[in-house]
Design an enzyme around this catalytic site. Structure first.
Site, PDB file in Angstrom:
ATOM      1  N   PRO A 107     -32.153 -23.304  26.742  1.00  0.00           N
ATOM      2  CA  PRO A 107     -33.626 -23.661  27.150  1.00  0.00           C
ATOM      3  C   PRO A 107     -33.433 -23.852  28.726  1.00  0.00           C
ATOM      4  CG  PRO A 107     -32.302 -25.336  26.414  1.00  0.00           C
ATOM      5  CD  PRO A 107     -31.403 -24.535  26.063  1.00  0.00           C
ATOM      6  N   GLY A 108     -32.336 -23.803  29.449  1.00  0.00           N
ATOM      7  CA  GLY A 108     -32.275 -23.453  30.904  1.00  0.00           C
ATOM      8  C   GLY A 108     -31.468 -24.507  31.609  1.00  0.00           C
ATOM      9  N   ALA A 109     -30.799 -25.201  30.856  1.00  0.00           N
ATOM     10  CA  ALA A 109     -29.748 -26.095  31.743  1.00  0.00           C
ATOM     11  C   ALA A 109     -28.806 -25.598  32.574  1.00  0.00           C
ATOM     12  CB  ALA A 109     -29.032 -26.933  30.423  1.00  0.00           C
ATOM     13  N   TRP A 110     -28.185 -24.444  32.159  1.00  0.00           N
ATOM     14  CA  TRP A 110     -27.139 -23.716  33.182  1.00  0.00           C
ATOM     15  C   TRP A 110     -27.977 -23.327  34.309  1.00  0.00           C
ATOM     16  CZ3 TRP A 110     -22.174 -20.707  31.617  1.00  0.00           C
ATOM     17  CH2 TRP A 110     -21.330 -21.627  30.941  1.00  0.00           C
ATOM     18  N   ASP A 129     -32.801 -14.376  28.308  1.00  0.00           N
ATOM     19  CA  ASP A 129     -32.501 -14.803  26.817  1.00  0.00           C
ATOM     20  C   ASP A 129     -33.474 -14.180  25.886  1.00  0.00           C
ATOM     21  OD1 ASP A 129     -31.091 -17.725  25.852  1.00  0.00           O
ATOM     22  OD2 ASP A 129     -32.345 -16.687  24.311  1.00  0.00           O
ATOM     23  N   ASP A 150     -32.807  -8.997  25.881  1.00  0.00           N
ATOM     24  CA  ASP A 150     -31.725  -8.662  25.478  1.00  0.00           C
ATOM     25  C   ASP A 150     -30.723  -8.423  26.495  1.00  0.00           C
ATOM     26  OD1 ASP A 150     -29.146  -7.942  24.104  1.00  0.00           O
ATOM     27  OD2 ASP A 150     -30.325  -7.071  22.405  1.00  0.00           O
ATOM     28  N   VAL A 151     -29.678  -9.122  26.682  1.00  0.00           N
ATOM     29  CA  VAL A 151     -28.745  -9.104  27.795  1.00  0.00           C
ATOM     30  C   VAL A 151     -27.869  -7.675  27.571  1.00  0.00           C
ATOM     31  CG1 VAL A 151     -26.529  -9.916  28.811  1.00  0.00           C
ATOM     32  CG2 VAL A 151     -28.453 -11.443  28.505  1.00  0.00           C
ATOM     33  N   ASP A 189     -23.505 -18.179  28.814  1.00  0.00           N
ATOM     34  CA  ASP A 189     -23.280 -19.116  27.567  1.00  0.00           C
ATOM     35  C   ASP A 189     -23.854 -18.566  26.445  1.00  0.00           C
ATOM     36  OD1 ASP A 189     -22.555 -21.635  26.899  1.00  0.00           O
ATOM     37  OD2 ASP A 189     -24.327 -22.317  27.370  1.00  0.00           O
ATOM     38  N   LYS A 208     -18.512 -17.629  27.862  1.00  0.00           N
ATOM     39  CA  LYS A 208     -18.283 -18.408  26.762  1.00  0.00           C
ATOM     40  C   LYS A 208     -17.772 -17.543  25.725  1.00  0.00           C
ATOM     41  CE  LYS A 208     -21.400 -20.326  24.001  1.00  0.00           C
ATOM     42  NZ  LYS A 208     -22.160 -21.510  23.801  1.00  0.00           N
TER      43      LYS A 208
HETATM   44  C1  LIG Z   1     -25.895 -21.905  23.731  1.00  0.00           C
HETATM   45  S1  LIG Z   1     -27.353 -21.379  24.129  1.00  0.00           S
HETATM   46  C2  LIG Z   1     -27.210 -21.429  25.767  1.00  0.00           C
HETATM   47  C3  LIG Z   1     -27.804 -22.441  26.488  1.00  0.00           C
HETATM   48  C4  LIG Z   1     -27.996 -22.719  28.026  1.00  0.00           C
HETATM   49  N1  LIG Z   1     -26.823 -22.013  28.749  1.00  0.00           N
HETATM   50  C5  LIG Z   1     -28.432 -23.631  28.528  1.00  0.00           C
HETATM   51  O1  LIG Z   1     -27.583 -24.459  29.254  1.00  0.00           O
HETATM   52  O2  LIG Z   1     -29.594 -24.095  28.388  1.00  0.00           O
HETATM   53  C6  LIG Z   1     -27.162 -19.495  23.810  1.00  0.00           C
HETATM   54  C7  LIG Z   1     -28.204 -18.530  24.184  1.00  0.00           C
HETATM   55  O3  LIG Z   1     -27.947 -17.467  23.972  1.00  0.00           O
HETATM   56  C8  LIG Z   1     -29.069 -16.546  23.657  1.00  0.00           C
HETATM   57  N2  LIG Z   1     -28.633 -15.114  23.310  1.00  0.00           N
HETATM   58  C9  LIG Z   1     -27.771 -14.794  22.203  1.00  0.00           C
HETATM   59  N3  LIG Z   1     -27.869 -13.561  22.204  1.00  0.00           N
HETATM   60  C10 LIG Z   1     -28.218 -12.975  23.320  1.00  0.00           C
HETATM   61  C11 LIG Z   1     -28.811 -11.596  23.936  1.00  0.00           C
HETATM   62  N4  LIG Z   1     -28.251 -10.474  23.226  1.00  0.00           N
HETATM   63  N5  LIG Z   1     -29.536 -11.619  24.967  1.00  0.00           N
HETATM   64  C12 LIG Z   1     -29.980 -12.704  25.580  1.00  0.00           C
HETATM   65  N6  LIG Z   1     -29.704 -13.884  25.138  1.00  0.00           N
HETATM   66  C13 LIG Z   1     -28.982 -14.040  24.131  1.00  0.00           C
HETATM   67  C14 LIG Z   1     -29.479 -17.408  22.541  1.00  0.00           C
HETATM   68  O4  LIG Z   1     -30.967 -16.909  22.403  1.00  0.00           O
HETATM   69  C15 LIG Z   1     -29.412 -18.848  22.992  1.00  0.00           C
HETATM   70  O5  LIG Z   1     -30.477 -19.291  23.827  1.00  0.00           O
END
Ligand SMILES: C[S@@+](CC[C@H](N)C(=O)[O-])C[C@H]1O[C@@H](n2cnc3c(N)ncnc32)[C@H](O)[C@@H]1O
Length: 241
Positions: free
Chosen positions: A80-83, A109, A126-127, A151, A191
């Protein structure tokens, strides 16, 4: 990620939470009770971070100073955007320290990322998609990032080895992204969940970064397989677009 929406929905009042506990499944009850006891969850509420993961990045950055004022940062899996909140503060992308250089933070994301002053978000992206790489190239100053943060995590299936493999594949895709946008000497923090393919990722990272180390911040739960690779001093391979 249901945990984050639950965190925001339920953690505003411990009292209300305890009242609701009986209506939850046993797994949800365990998760909620763990959240209530977690000092990082409390601290994230007190300090207005969107989730507890902020403290992992704060801890890593306090130790290694990877985020400097003026830097351009790409935050992969940002919801949700903490990093991104931490990155905005550290690279001064909201301009709160007018005497310091202003940086750039771009978060990506699959999910919606609520707006944040100082950050540009690519929600529903999608990254691993080359179209996202092309957008990042356009948005980054001079098309170059100093730091890639990831992350990212797939939705956990509960099958540890399968989830580990999925996340390793996602991390490997970050090396393709680095080829396109990371400047020489840049850093990547990603991660992963530890498992049989960890060494493959480490080898690939070591082939393009001069230094790769494994980190397990205190804010990362002890019982989780979560680890971070911190790769520094990117060596361009010459394949970038
Ligand atoms: C653990 S959360 C991240 C928390 C974030 N670092 C924070 O501090 O708010 C993992 C995120 O990775 C995203 N995610 C997973 N696969 C992805 C992809 N292929 N492209 C973009 N985001 C992806 C998920 O939707 C999820 O929101």
């Amino acid at each position: 990620m249901w945990c984050f929406s639950l965190q925001r929905r339920y953690l505003h009042s411990s009292l209300c939470l305890m009242k609701n506990l009986k209506s939850k499944t046993p797994a949800e009850q365990r998760w909620l009770q763990r959240q209530l006891k977690d000092p990082y969850v409390k601290a994230s509420q007190q300090q207005n971070y969107r989730c507890r993961s902020a403290f992992k990045l704060l801890e890593i950055d306090d130790k290694f100073r990877l985020l400097q004022p003026g830097y351009s940062v790409v935050d992969c899996g940002a919801a949700p955007g903490a990093w991104s909140q931490v990155a905005v503060q550290r690279v001064n992308s909201a301009g709160t320290a007018p005497e310091s250089p202003h940086g750039t933070v771009i978060g990506v994301d699959l999910l919606n990322i609520p707006p944040l002053d100082g950050a540009h978000f690519l929600s529903s992206h999608d990254v691993t998609d080359p179209a996202t790489h092309a957008k990042l190239l356009e948005l980054l100053p001079d098309g170059r990032a100093h730091v890639i943060l990831s992350d990212m995590a797939p939705n956990a299936s509960g099958f540890r080895e399968m989830d580990h493999e999925k996340l390793i594949v996602m991390c490997l895709s970050l090396i393709d992204l680095a080829e396109k946008i990371l400047q020489p000497g840049g850093s990547l923090l990603c991660k992963y969940w530890d498992g049989t393919l960890t060494h493959k990722l480490q080898e690939r990272l070591s082939s393009v970064f001069s230094s790769v180390r494994t980190l397990k911040p205190n804010a990362s739960r002890k019982d989780s397989a979560e680890r971070y690779f911190f790769a520094r001093m990117y060596r361009k391979t010459g394949k970038q677009s």
